[in-house]
Write a protein that holds these residues in place. Structure first.
Motif, PDB file in Angstrom:
ATOM      1  N   ARG A   1      -4.459   5.173  -0.530  1.00 19.33           N
ATOM      2  CA  ARG A   1      -3.520   4.279   0.154  1.00 19.33           C
ATOM      3  C   ARG A   1      -3.312   2.975  -0.609  1.00 19.33           C
ATOM      4  O   ARG A   1      -2.789   2.011  -0.068  1.00 19.33           O
ATOM      5  CB  ARG A   1      -4.047   3.934   1.553  1.00 19.33           C
ATOM      6  CG  ARG A   1      -4.117   5.078   2.523  1.00 19.33           C
ATOM      7  CD  ARG A   1      -2.757   5.595   2.930  1.00 19.33           C
ATOM      8  NE  ARG A   1      -1.922   4.642   3.593  1.00 19.33           N
ATOM      9  CZ  ARG A   1      -1.677   4.628   4.889  1.00 19.33           C
ATOM     10  NH1 ARG A   1      -2.226   5.510   5.669  1.00 19.33           N
ATOM     11  NH2 ARG A   1      -0.870   3.722   5.398  1.00 19.33           N
TER      12      ARG A   1
ATOM     13  N   SER B   1       0.849  -1.175   0.000  1.00 18.94           N
ATOM     14  CA  SER B   1       0.000   0.000   0.000  1.00 18.94           C
ATOM     15  C   SER B   1       0.892   1.235   0.000  1.00 18.94           C
ATOM     16  O   SER B   1       2.085   1.163   0.241  1.00 18.94           O
ATOM     17  CB  SER B   1      -0.913   0.004   1.217  1.00 18.94           C
ATOM     18  OG  SER B   1      -0.145   0.120   2.394  1.00 18.94           O
TER      19      SER B   1
ATOM     20  N   ASN C   1      -5.066   9.212   6.912  1.00 24.54           N
ATOM     21  CA  ASN C   1      -6.106   8.384   7.520  1.00 24.54           C
ATOM     22  C   ASN C   1      -6.078   7.002   6.886  1.00 24.54           C
ATOM     23  O   ASN C   1      -5.141   6.659   6.178  1.00 24.54           O
ATOM     24  CB  ASN C   1      -7.483   9.061   7.443  1.00 24.54           C
ATOM     25  CG  ASN C   1      -8.003   9.196   6.029  1.00 24.54           C
ATOM     26  OD1 ASN C   1      -7.641   8.443   5.155  1.00 24.54           O
ATOM     27  ND2 ASN C   1      -8.859  10.188   5.816  1.00 24.54           N
ATOM     28  N   ARG C   2      -7.096   6.245   7.118  1.00 24.25           N
ATOM     29  CA  ARG C   2      -7.093   4.853   6.679  1.00 24.25           C
ATOM     30  C   ARG C   2      -7.097   4.713   5.165  1.00 24.25           C
ATOM     31  O   ARG C   2      -6.534   3.774   4.615  1.00 24.25           O
ATOM     32  CB  ARG C   2      -8.330   4.172   7.253  1.00 24.25           C
ATOM     33  CG  ARG C   2      -8.307   2.685   7.198  1.00 24.25           C
ATOM     34  CD  ARG C   2      -9.535   2.166   7.846  1.00 24.25           C
ATOM     35  NE  ARG C   2     -10.679   2.527   7.019  1.00 24.25           N
ATOM     36  CZ  ARG C   2     -11.727   1.764   6.818  1.00 24.25           C
ATOM     37  NH1 ARG C   2     -11.807   0.619   7.437  1.00 24.25           N
ATOM     38  NH2 ARG C   2     -12.711   2.139   6.040  1.00 24.25           N
ATOM     39  N   ARG C   3      -7.711   5.668   4.450  1.00 22.54           N
ATOM     40  CA  ARG C   3      -7.865   5.547   3.003  1.00 22.54           C
ATOM     41  C   ARG C   3      -7.036   6.532   2.190  1.00 22.54           C
ATOM     42  O   ARG C   3      -6.780   6.288   1.020  1.00 22.54           O
ATOM     43  CB  ARG C   3      -9.327   5.732   2.623  1.00 22.54           C
ATOM     44  CG  ARG C   3     -10.196   4.643   3.163  1.00 22.54           C
ATOM     45  CD  ARG C   3     -11.599   4.836   2.698  1.00 22.54           C
ATOM     46  NE  ARG C   3     -12.438   3.803   3.281  1.00 22.54           N
ATOM     47  CZ  ARG C   3     -13.495   3.317   2.686  1.00 22.54           C
ATOM     48  NH1 ARG C   3     -13.847   3.768   1.528  1.00 22.54           N
ATOM     49  NH2 ARG C   3     -14.195   2.388   3.261  1.00 22.54           N
TER      50      ARG C   3
ATOM     51  N   SER D   1       2.694   4.456   1.211  1.00 24.26           N
ATOM     52  CA  SER D   1       3.147   5.009   2.482  1.00 24.26           C
ATOM     53  C   SER D   1       3.241   6.527   2.356  1.00 24.26           C
ATOM     54  O   SER D   1       3.181   7.088   1.260  1.00 24.26           O
ATOM     55  CB  SER D   1       4.505   4.424   2.857  1.00 24.26           C
ATOM     56  OG  SER D   1       5.490   4.890   1.963  1.00 24.26           O
TER      57      SER D   1
END
Length: 122
Positions: free
Chosen positions: A113, A68, A92-94, A70
């Motif tokens: 991400r 994913s 954030n997460r996405r 970074s």
């Protein structure tokens, strides 16, 4: 009676011959895979059995590490797009939001991400 016995013996002999021929053909193919002949230094096929050639453990670790996007990858990609003084302002997460300067002034880029850091907004 003698006729029936000779016919049965012929059939038994023929089936035994077919069975032996089949058994003789099977191991020849299986043994050919395990038989290696090598002369000199670095012989052909038997040298590197059981390990991959040309791929180090470090390259394998790095390949799995970056599945994913970074924050560092997002900043580098923003700099490649021409953003100066790029820095991460939100993660954030996405998404990853990177801010910096371009010719027109301040700007922000939003990266997903996902692998390869696709640009969502600029």
């Amino acid at each position: 009676m003698f006729q029936k016995l000779s016919q049965k013996l012929k059939m038994a002999g023929l089936s035994a011959l077919i069975g032996l021929g089949t058994l003789m053909a099977l191991p020849a193919g299986a043994q050919a895979d395990n038989l290696y002949f090598g002369f000199g230094i670095g012989s052909g096929s038997g040298d590197h059995v059981g390990r991959e050639i040309g791929r180090s453990h470090r390259a394998e670790r790095n390949r799995h590490q970056y599945r994913s996007c970074s924050a560092r990858q997002a900043v580098r990609k923003a700099e490649r797009f021409g953003m100066r003084r790029a820095r991460v302002v939100d993660v954030n997460r996405r998404t990853i939001r990177v801010a910096g300067r371009i010719d027109r002034g301040r700007s922000q880029m939003v990266f997903a991400r996902a692998r390869g850091c696709p640009v969502l907004r600029w």
